[in-house]
Design a protein around this motif. Structure first.
Motif, short mmCIF file in Angstrom:
data_model
loop_
_atom_site.label_atom_id
_atom_site.label_comp_id
_atom_site.label_asym_id
_atom_site.label_seq_id
_atom_site.Cartn_x
_atom_site.Cartn_y
_atom_site.Cartn_z
N UNK A 85 -14.76 35.57 23.62
CA UNK A 85 -14.23 35.63 22.26
C UNK A 85 -12.80 35.09 22.23
N UNK A 86 -11.99 35.48 23.22
CA UNK A 86 -10.62 34.97 23.31
C UNK A 86 -10.60 33.47 23.52
N UNK A 87 -11.47 32.97 24.40
CA UNK A 87 -11.54 31.53 24.65
C UNK A 87 -12.01 30.78 23.41
N UNK A 88 -12.95 31.39 22.68
CA UNK A 88 -13.44 30.76 21.44
C UNK A 88 -12.35 30.64 20.39
N UNK A 89 -11.52 31.69 20.29
CA UNK A 89 -10.40 31.65 19.34
C UNK A 89 -9.40 30.57 19.74
N UNK A 90 -9.13 30.45 21.04
CA UNK A 90 -8.22 29.40 21.51
C UNK A 90 -8.77 28.02 21.19
N UNK A 91 -10.09 27.84 21.39
CA UNK A 91 -10.71 26.54 21.08
C UNK A 91 -10.60 26.23 19.59
N UNK A 92 -10.80 27.25 18.75
CA UNK A 92 -10.70 27.05 17.30
C UNK A 92 -9.28 26.67 16.89
N UNK A 93 -8.29 27.34 17.49
CA UNK A 93 -6.89 27.01 17.19
C UNK A 93 -6.55 25.59 17.65
N UNK A 94 -7.03 25.24 18.83
CA UNK A 94 -6.79 23.89 19.33
C UNK A 94 -7.42 22.83 18.44
N UNK A 95 -8.63 23.09 17.98
CA UNK A 95 -9.31 22.15 17.11
C UNK A 95 -8.59 22.04 15.76
N UNK A 96 -8.12 23.17 15.24
CA UNK A 96 -7.38 23.15 13.97
C UNK A 96 -6.10 22.34 14.10
N UNK A 97 -5.40 22.49 15.24
CA UNK A 97 -4.17 21.73 15.47
C UNK A 97 -4.48 20.24 15.58
N UNK A 98 -5.55 19.91 16.28
CA UNK A 98 -5.93 18.50 16.44
C UNK A 98 -6.28 17.87 15.09
N UNK A 99 -7.01 18.62 14.26
CA UNK A 99 -7.37 18.11 12.93
C UNK A 99 -6.14 17.94 12.04
N UNK A 100 -5.22 18.92 12.13
CA UNK A 100 -3.99 18.82 11.33
C UNK A 100 -3.16 17.63 11.77
N UNK A 101 -3.10 17.39 13.08
CA UNK A 101 -2.34 16.26 13.59
C UNK A 101 -2.98 14.94 13.17
N UNK A 102 -4.29 14.93 13.18
CA UNK A 102 -4.99 13.70 12.78
C UNK A 102 -4.83 13.44 11.29
N UNK A 103 -4.79 14.51 10.51
CA UNK A 103 -4.67 14.37 9.06
C UNK A 103 -3.24 14.05 8.62
N UNK A 104 -2.29 14.84 9.09
CA UNK A 104 -0.90 14.69 8.65
C UNK A 104 -0.11 13.72 9.52
N UNK A 105 -0.54 13.56 10.78
CA UNK A 105 0.21 12.72 11.70
C UNK A 105 1.17 13.53 12.54
N UNK A 106 1.42 13.04 13.74
CA UNK A 106 2.31 13.75 14.66
C UNK A 106 3.70 13.91 14.07
N UNK A 107 4.21 12.85 13.44
CA UNK A 107 5.57 12.89 12.90
C UNK A 107 5.77 13.99 11.89
N UNK A 108 4.81 14.14 10.97
CA UNK A 108 4.93 15.17 9.93
C UNK A 108 4.89 16.56 10.53
N UNK A 109 3.98 16.79 11.48
CA UNK A 109 3.90 18.10 12.13
C UNK A 109 5.14 18.38 12.96
#
Length: 249
Positions: free
Chosen positions: A150-174
Motif C-alpha cells: 500500500x505504501x509503495x502504491x501510494x509512492x507510485x501514484x505520487x510519482x505518476x502525478x508529479x510526472x504528469x504535472x511536469x509533462x503538462x506544465x513543464x519543468x520550468x513552471x514547476x
C-alpha cells in the motif's frame, strides 16, 4: 486481533513512506554538497544551453574559466556541508543578494539532512512495531506485505502525478512554483546580467540534478527496504523464540 492487524498494516505502510522520504531528503543533500554540480556539471549544462558551445564561450558567458569555477564550486559545496560555516558564503564573485540566497539554500539542506535521519529512524522503529503488533497473529507477514505494498502504491501514484504535472506544465513552471513554496522571499529571482549564480546554473542543470537525485534516492530506498526487512525478520524471530520459551516453561 483485527485491531492489531490494522496497526501492523498501517505501520508497514508508514515505514515504507518514511523510508522513501528519508531517501529523497538524503539524495537532495548529497547532490547539494557535490562540488561537481557547481563545477563540471554546470559548465556542461551551460555549453549545451548555448548550443554545444566551446569552453571559451562558456567562460565568456559565465565569467569564470574552468579552474576558477572549480575553485568556486569547492567553496560552495563546503559551505553547504559545513554545519559550523558562517551565515554568509565567503565568495567574492557573489554579490550580497546571491550570498543571502545561498544562506537560504543552506538552511534547507540542513533541514533535509535532519529529515533524513529522523525519517530513517522512525522507519526502523515502525519495522520493530510491525514485528511486535503482529506477534502471535497467524497471518502477520501477510499484514506486513499488504501495508508495504500500500505504501509503495501510494509512492507510485505520487510519482505518476508529479510526472504528469511536469509533462503538462513543464519543468520550468514547476520549478518556479517549488521556489515560491519553499522560500519566504524573492532572493531566488536572480538577474543574469548582474548575478553569476544564474549564469552558472541554467534550467538544464536543475533538470539533470533532478534525475540524479531520483537515481540516488532510488538506490538508498532499495537499501533501506532491505534493512527494514532484516530488522523485521530479526525482531520477529526474537519474539517467536521468547513466546516459544514461555510456553515450554
Amino acid at each position: 486481533m483485527k485491531k492489531r492487524a490494522w496497526m501492523t498494516t498501517l505501520a508497514a505502510a508508514l515505514a515504507v513512506l518514511l523510508a522513501a522520504c528519508g531517501a529523497l531528503c538524503g539524495a537532495v543533500y548529497s547532490a547539494a554538497v557535490d562540488e561537481t554540480l557547481y563545477g563540471d556539471q554546470s559548465r556542461a549544462a551551460v555549453a549545451q544551453t548555448l548550443g554545444n558551445a566551446q569552453d571559451a564561450a562558456v567562460t565568456a558567458y559565465i565569467g569564470l574559466d574552468a579552474q576558477e569555477q572549480r575553485e568556486a564550486a569547492r567553496e560552495i559545496a563546503l559551505y553547504m556541508a559545513d554545519e559550523d560555516a558562517g551565515e554568509a558564503l565567503d565568495l567574492p564573485i557573489l554579490n550580497e543578494r546571491e550570498k543571502a540566497h545561498m544562506a537560504d539554500v543552506r538552511g534547507i539542506m540542513r533541514t533535509c539532512e535532519g529529515a533524513r535521519t529522523v525519517c530513517m529512524s522512525l522507519s526502523a522503529a515502525l519495522a520493530v512495531i510491525c514485528a511486535w503488533t503482529g506477534a502471535g497473529a497467524p497471518r502477520r507477514h501477510r499484514y506486513v506485505w499488504t501495508g508495504a505494498l500500500a505504501g509503495a502504491g501510494l509512492l507510485a501514484a505520487l510519482g505518476m502525478a508529479l510526472a504528469l504535472a511536469m509533462r503538462s506544465a513543464g519543468f520550468g513552471a514547476l520549478f518556479v512554483r517549488m521556489h515560491e513554496w519553499i522560500f519566504s522571499n524573492d532572493l531566488w529571482l536572480l538577474n543574469p546580467d548582474t548575478d553569476i549564480l544564474i549564469r552558472m546554473m541554467p534550467q538544464l542543470l536543475f533538470e539533470w540534478a533532478l534525475a540524479d537525485v531520483l537515481k540516488r534516492a532510488a538506490g538508498v530506498f532499495a537499501l533501506a527496504l532491505a534493512l527494514l526487512a532484516a530488522v523485521y525478520a530479526v525482531v520477529s524471530g526474537m519474539i517467536d523464540r521468547h513466546v516459544t520459551e514461555g510456553k515450554q516453561a
